[in-house]
Scaffold this motif. Structure first.
Motif, PDB file in Angstrom:
ATOM      1  N   ILE A  13       0.834  -1.210   0.000  1.00 11.65           N
ATOM      2  CA  ILE A  13       0.000   0.000   0.000  1.00 11.65           C
ATOM      3  C   ILE A  13       0.866   1.256   0.000  1.00 11.65           C
ATOM      4  O   ILE A  13       0.522   2.256  -0.642  1.00 11.65           O
ATOM      5  N   ALA A  14       2.004   1.216   0.678  1.00 11.05           N
ATOM      6  CA  ALA A  14       2.876   2.392   0.791  1.00 11.05           C
ATOM      7  C   ALA A  14       3.467   2.822  -0.544  1.00 11.05           C
ATOM      8  O   ALA A  14       3.955   3.959  -0.663  1.00 11.05           O
ATOM      9  N   ARG A  15       3.396   1.983  -1.560  1.00 13.55           N
ATOM     10  CA  ARG A  15       3.937   2.350  -2.874  1.00 13.55           C
ATOM     11  C   ARG A  15       3.022   3.330  -3.619  1.00 13.55           C
ATOM     12  O   ARG A  15       3.400   3.866  -4.658  1.00 13.55           O
ATOM     13  N   TYR A  16       1.818   3.542  -3.108  1.00 16.63           N
ATOM     14  CA  TYR A  16       0.872   4.480  -3.711  1.00 16.63           C
ATOM     15  C   TYR A  16       1.118   5.882  -3.162  1.00 16.63           C
ATOM     16  O   TYR A  16       1.821   6.056  -2.171  1.00 16.63           O
ATOM     17  N   THR A  17       0.519   6.875  -3.823  1.00 18.14           N
ATOM     18  CA  THR A  17       0.572   8.226  -3.263  1.00 18.14           C
ATOM     19  C   THR A  17      -0.098   8.202  -1.889  1.00 18.14           C
ATOM     20  O   THR A  17      -0.923   7.320  -1.616  1.00 18.14           O
ATOM     21  N   PRO A  18       0.208   9.155  -1.031  1.00 18.73           N
ATOM     22  CA  PRO A  18      -0.436   9.172   0.291  1.00 18.73           C
ATOM     23  C   PRO A  18      -1.966   9.180   0.223  1.00 18.73           C
ATOM     24  O   PRO A  18      -2.620   8.470   1.000  1.00 18.73           O
TER      25      PRO A  18
END
Length: 154
Positions: A13-18
């Motif tokens: 999930i952290a690979r997406y924009t905030p």
């Protein structure tokens, strides 16, 4: 969820924009509340991070899923073709699957969407009740993946 599995899903999930990471997390939280028993099946695919909710630890037992794309989250009904949809929310022309592109996680709280979720899950209510408390299982990680952040427009 074992700590290693939780950390692995958090890293996906952290690979997406905030903003997208927050949307995926909020959608996931809502579906985990709606499906407290069974299996949360995670697929870090080429195009998207897909998270299915199933009564057994196998893809064919998944009834609904979310998929995080770079700019939106889609709610999939894996046996959605026959669902009554008086508001015309379901999209798709396939043999089985229908979907709703969510504008925000709050869309999952809309009465019409909640009703579609109830109808999709109802045929396996007994199976879910007999399943263990919700367990997260990472089923696959694609070797090649599209960037999880949107390309600049222009």
């Amino acid at each position: 969820m074992p700590d290693a599995t939780a950390a692995q899903v958090d890293a996906f999930i952290a690979r997406y924009t905030p903003d997208m990471a927050a949307a995926i997390t909020a959608c996931r939280r809502r579906l985990r509340e709606r499906v407290p028993r069974g299996f949360e099946l995670v697929y870090d695919n080429y195009n998207a991070l897909a998270i299915g909710y199933a009564w057994a630890d196998k893809a064919s037992a998944s009834l609904v899923s979310i998929a995080g794309y770079p700019r939106w989250v889609t709610l999939f009904f894996l046996y959605g073709k026959g669902l009554p949809d008086p508001e015309g929310l379901l999209e798709g022309e396939g043999v089985r699957v229908r979907s709703i592109r969510l504008k925000s996680p709050e869309d999952l709280d809309r009465p019409a969407v909640r009703r579609l979720l109830e109808l999709a899950l109802a045929p396996h209510e007994v199976d879910f009740a007999a399943a263990p408390p919700l367990q997260t299982v990472v089923k696959s990680i694609a070797a090649r993946q599209r960037d999880r952040r949107p390309l600049p427009r222009g």
